[in-house]
Design a protein around this motif. Sequence first.
Motif, PDB file in Angstrom:
ATOM      1  N   LEU A 126       4.697  14.891   7.493  1.00  0.00           N
ATOM      2  CA  LEU A 126       5.902  15.716   7.558  1.00  0.00           C
ATOM      3  C   LEU A 126       5.612  17.155   7.138  1.00  0.00           C
ATOM      4  CD1 LEU A 126       8.953  16.007   7.925  1.00  0.00           C
ATOM      5  CD2 LEU A 126       9.240  15.219   5.574  1.00  0.00           C
ATOM      6  N   ILE A 127       4.866  17.317   6.039  1.00  0.00           N
ATOM      7  CA  ILE A 127       4.568  18.666   5.564  1.00  0.00           C
ATOM      8  C   ILE A 127       3.693  19.419   6.560  1.00  0.00           C
ATOM      9  CG2 ILE A 127       3.412  19.978   3.738  1.00  0.00           C
ATOM     10  CD1 ILE A 127       4.246  17.832   1.779  1.00  0.00           C
ATOM     11  N   ALA A 159       7.175   2.414 -22.086  1.00  0.00           N
ATOM     12  CA  ALA A 159       6.303   3.588 -22.078  1.00  0.00           C
ATOM     13  C   ALA A 159       5.118   3.385 -21.143  1.00  0.00           C
ATOM     14  CB  ALA A 159       5.817   3.884 -23.501  1.00  0.00           C
ATOM     15  N   VAL A 160       4.547   2.171 -21.160  1.00  0.00           N
ATOM     16  CA  VAL A 160       3.439   1.880 -20.240  1.00  0.00           C
ATOM     17  C   VAL A 160       3.907   1.944 -18.796  1.00  0.00           C
ATOM     18  CG1 VAL A 160       1.837   0.086 -19.494  1.00  0.00           C
ATOM     19  CG2 VAL A 160       2.176   0.517 -21.936  1.00  0.00           C
ATOM     20  N   SER A 161       5.122   1.450 -18.530  1.00  0.00           N
ATOM     21  CA  SER A 161       5.666   1.509 -17.172  1.00  0.00           C
ATOM     22  C   SER A 161       5.862   2.950 -16.729  1.00  0.00           C
ATOM     23  CB  SER A 161       6.992   0.750 -17.115  1.00  0.00           C
ATOM     24  OG  SER A 161       7.571   0.851 -15.843  1.00  0.00           O
ATOM     25  N   VAL A 162       6.369   3.794 -17.631  1.00  0.00           N
ATOM     26  CA  VAL A 162       6.546   5.209 -17.290  1.00  0.00           C
ATOM     27  C   VAL A 162       5.197   5.868 -17.034  1.00  0.00           C
ATOM     28  CG1 VAL A 162       7.324   7.436 -18.178  1.00  0.00           C
ATOM     29  CG2 VAL A 162       8.744   5.403 -18.497  1.00  0.00           C
ATOM     30  N   GLY A 163       4.198   5.543 -17.861  1.00  0.00           N
ATOM     31  CA  GLY A 163       2.866   6.118 -17.648  1.00  0.00           C
ATOM     32  C   GLY A 163       2.259   5.660 -16.333  1.00  0.00           C
ATOM     33  N   SER A 164       2.457   4.389 -15.978  1.00  0.00           N
ATOM     34  CA  SER A 164       1.951   3.890 -14.701  1.00  0.00           C
ATOM     35  C   SER A 164       2.637   4.582 -13.535  1.00  0.00           C
ATOM     36  CB  SER A 164       2.158   2.387 -14.618  1.00  0.00           C
ATOM     37  OG  SER A 164       1.722   1.890 -13.371  1.00  0.00           O
ATOM     38  N   THR A 165       3.946   4.784 -13.637  1.00  0.00           N
ATOM     39  CA  THR A 165       4.672   5.485 -12.578  1.00  0.00           C
ATOM     40  C   THR A 165       4.190   6.919 -12.440  1.00  0.00           C
ATOM     41  OG1 THR A 165       6.616   4.103 -12.997  1.00  0.00           O
ATOM     42  CG2 THR A 165       6.949   6.140 -11.769  1.00  0.00           C
ATOM     43  N   LEU A 166       3.945   7.577 -13.570  1.00  0.00           N
ATOM     44  CA  LEU A 166       3.436   8.943 -13.532  1.00  0.00           C
ATOM     45  C   LEU A 166       2.049   8.987 -12.897  1.00  0.00           C
ATOM     46  CD1 LEU A 166       3.834  11.906 -14.287  1.00  0.00           C
ATOM     47  CD2 LEU A 166       2.869  11.392 -16.538  1.00  0.00           C
ATOM     48  N   GLY A 167       1.210   8.001 -13.228  1.00  0.00           N
ATOM     49  CA  GLY A 167      -0.118   7.959 -12.621  1.00  0.00           C
ATOM     50  C   GLY A 167      -0.056   7.753 -11.118  1.00  0.00           C
ATOM     51  N   ARG A 168       0.843   6.876 -10.653  1.00  0.00           N
ATOM     52  CA  ARG A 168       1.001   6.682  -9.211  1.00  0.00           C
ATOM     53  C   ARG A 168       1.512   7.944  -8.530  1.00  0.00           C
ATOM     54  NH1 ARG A 168       3.088   1.536 -10.780  1.00  0.00           N
ATOM     55  NH2 ARG A 168       5.208   2.320 -10.493  1.00  0.00           N
ATOM     56  N   PHE A 169       2.397   8.658  -9.230  1.00  0.00           N
ATOM     57  CA  PHE A 169       2.914   9.905  -8.653  1.00  0.00           C
ATOM     58  C   PHE A 169       1.808  10.937  -8.499  1.00  0.00           C
ATOM     59  CE2 PHE A 169       4.568  14.197  -9.405  1.00  0.00           C
ATOM     60  CZ  PHE A 169       5.416  14.322  -8.319  1.00  0.00           C
ATOM     61  N   VAL A 170       0.980  11.093  -9.532  1.00  0.00           N
ATOM     62  CA  VAL A 170      -0.124  12.056  -9.463  1.00  0.00           C
ATOM     63  C   VAL A 170      -1.110  11.664  -8.368  1.00  0.00           C
ATOM     64  CG1 VAL A 170      -2.063  13.047 -10.731  1.00  0.00           C
ATOM     65  CG2 VAL A 170       0.139  12.737 -11.874  1.00  0.00           C
ATOM     66  N   THR A 171      -1.426  10.376  -8.281  1.00  0.00           N
ATOM     67  CA  THR A 171      -2.336   9.906  -7.229  1.00  0.00           C
ATOM     68  C   THR A 171      -1.758  10.166  -5.842  1.00  0.00           C
ATOM     69  OG1 THR A 171      -3.163   8.177  -8.705  1.00  0.00           O
ATOM     70  CG2 THR A 171      -3.591   7.909  -6.357  1.00  0.00           C
ATOM     71  N   GLY A 172      -0.481   9.845  -5.651  1.00  0.00           N
ATOM     72  CA  GLY A 172       0.162  10.099  -4.370  1.00  0.00           C
ATOM     73  C   GLY A 172       0.211  11.573  -4.021  1.00  0.00           C
ATOM     74  N   PHE A 212      -1.957  13.872  -4.980  1.00  0.00           N
ATOM     75  CA  PHE A 212      -3.313  14.276  -4.592  1.00  0.00           C
ATOM     76  C   PHE A 212      -3.626  13.824  -3.158  1.00  0.00           C
ATOM     77  CE2 PHE A 212      -7.874  13.267  -4.337  1.00  0.00           C
ATOM     78  CZ  PHE A 212      -8.409  14.522  -4.585  1.00  0.00           C
ATOM     79  N   ILE A 213      -3.257  12.572  -2.822  1.00  0.00           N
ATOM     80  CA  ILE A 213      -3.505  12.064  -1.469  1.00  0.00           C
ATOM     81  C   ILE A 213      -2.715  12.882  -0.447  1.00  0.00           C
ATOM     82  CG2 ILE A 213      -3.201  10.079   0.050  1.00  0.00           C
ATOM     83  CD1 ILE A 213      -3.719   8.284  -2.338  1.00  0.00           C
ATOM     84  N   ALA A 214      -1.477  13.225  -0.771  1.00  0.00           N
ATOM     85  CA  ALA A 214      -0.656  13.996   0.166  1.00  0.00           C
ATOM     86  C   ALA A 214      -1.248  15.385   0.406  1.00  0.00           C
ATOM     87  CB  ALA A 214       0.774  14.114  -0.372  1.00  0.00           C
ATOM     88  N   ILE A 215      -1.750  16.031  -0.661  1.00  0.00           N
ATOM     89  CA  ILE A 215      -2.335  17.367  -0.500  1.00  0.00           C
ATOM     90  C   ILE A 215      -3.594  17.308   0.354  1.00  0.00           C
ATOM     91  CG2 ILE A 215      -3.427  19.262  -1.736  1.00  0.00           C
ATOM     92  CD1 ILE A 215      -1.512  18.733  -4.041  1.00  0.00           C
ATOM     93  N   LEU A 239       0.832  -1.207   0.000  1.00  0.00           N
ATOM     94  CA  LEU A 239       0.000   0.000   0.000  1.00  0.00           C
ATOM     95  C   LEU A 239       0.864   1.252   0.000  1.00  0.00           C
ATOM     96  CD1 LEU A 239      -2.643  -1.111   2.671  1.00  0.00           C
ATOM     97  CD2 LEU A 239      -2.814  -1.291   0.182  1.00  0.00           C
ATOM     98  N   GLN A 240       2.009   1.194  -0.688  1.00  0.00           N
ATOM     99  CA  GLN A 240       2.907   2.336  -0.672  1.00  0.00           C
ATOM    100  C   GLN A 240       2.312   3.559  -1.365  1.00  0.00           C
ATOM    101  OE1 GLN A 240       6.485   1.462  -2.818  1.00  0.00           O
ATOM    102  NE2 GLN A 240       5.436   0.300  -4.411  1.00  0.00           N
ATOM    103  N   VAL A 241       1.377   3.337  -2.288  1.00  0.00           N
ATOM    104  CA  VAL A 241       0.729   4.475  -2.949  1.00  0.00           C
ATOM    105  C   VAL A 241      -0.057   5.306  -1.931  1.00  0.00           C
ATOM    106  CG1 VAL A 241      -0.900   5.140  -4.751  1.00  0.00           C
ATOM    107  CG2 VAL A 241       0.607   3.205  -5.111  1.00  0.00           C
ATOM    108  N   ILE A 242      -0.510   4.669  -0.847  1.00  0.00           N
ATOM    109  CA  ILE A 242      -1.271   5.378   0.175  1.00  0.00           C
ATOM    110  C   ILE A 242      -0.386   5.726   1.372  1.00  0.00           C
ATOM    111  CG2 ILE A 242      -3.226   5.212   1.768  1.00  0.00           C
ATOM    112  CD1 ILE A 242      -4.569   3.359  -0.207  1.00  0.00           C
ATOM    113  N   VAL A 243       0.464   4.791   1.783  1.00  0.00           N
ATOM    114  CA  VAL A 243       1.250   4.984   3.008  1.00  0.00           C
ATOM    115  C   VAL A 243       2.284   6.095   2.830  1.00  0.00           C
ATOM    116  CG1 VAL A 243       2.844   3.882   4.604  1.00  0.00           C
ATOM    117  CG2 VAL A 243       0.874   2.621   3.746  1.00  0.00           C
ATOM    118  N   ILE A 244       3.018   6.074   1.725  1.00  0.00           N
ATOM    119  CA  ILE A 244       4.064   7.071   1.517  1.00  0.00           C
ATOM    120  C   ILE A 244       3.486   8.487   1.418  1.00  0.00           C
ATOM    121  CG2 ILE A 244       5.874   7.828  -0.075  1.00  0.00           C
ATOM    122  CD1 ILE A 244       6.491   4.930  -0.624  1.00  0.00           C
TER     123      ILE A 244
END
Length: 223
Positions: free
Chosen positions: A65-66, A166-179, A181-184, A53-58
């Motif tokens: 911290l922020i 390319a799909v892996s990069v897109g998936s990583t970008l999607g996880r970053f955007v999701t993370g 949004f959750i952090a904000i 659950l690192q997409v949520i926990v991190i």
Amino acid sequence: MQSAREEEPDTGADTRPSPDGVPAGMVIAGEWAWRLLAVAGVIALFLLLVSELQVIVIPLMVAILISALLVPGAAYLRRRGWPKWLAIIVTLVVVIGVLTGLGFLIVDEIADGLPSLVRRTIEAYHDARGFLMGGPFHFTHEQLHDFYRDVLKAIQSDTDALLARAVSVGSTLGRFVTGLFIAIVATVILLVDGAAVWRFVVRLFPDALARPSTGPAARAGSP
């Protein structure tokens, strides 16, 4: 009458065997062993949940911290008589503005250095081409052309791997955007009512762990 045998001194350690005939030391070692295994199992389970659950926990950890860094600023504005919602909004806007400004400075520096980078890349290409043609290799134009064509064909034939990357990069970008949004969202929630979140977390633990000191800690950590 005084006893003929003096009492043996008490060393504080029970060396008597258990009813099953097992020495007391083995019993104590066994009890400590299963407790240590239980602690290790809990730690391993926690690490497994974090990895799954690192997409949520991190993002939640980043939000904690922020928010810890922003609480003093919001508390300062509230002590000056600002409303709570306005103090939180101003603090977030200031931080976002600073980060955006730093981002623009970095992009501006990259844009200023891009023409020089392109020029140096072209010069390095011509130097490499001249070295291959006039150096110890003595390649001809036709040989270099065939080499470029073979490289292009190899790249074109490996389109599946490129598509997977390319799909892996897109998936990583999607996880970053999701993370992000959750952090904000989590940061805003912690700034608005971090004390209530803290009390909710404390209620998840047994009463023996929820000491009265958690109340002052929650009040000290809220703006």
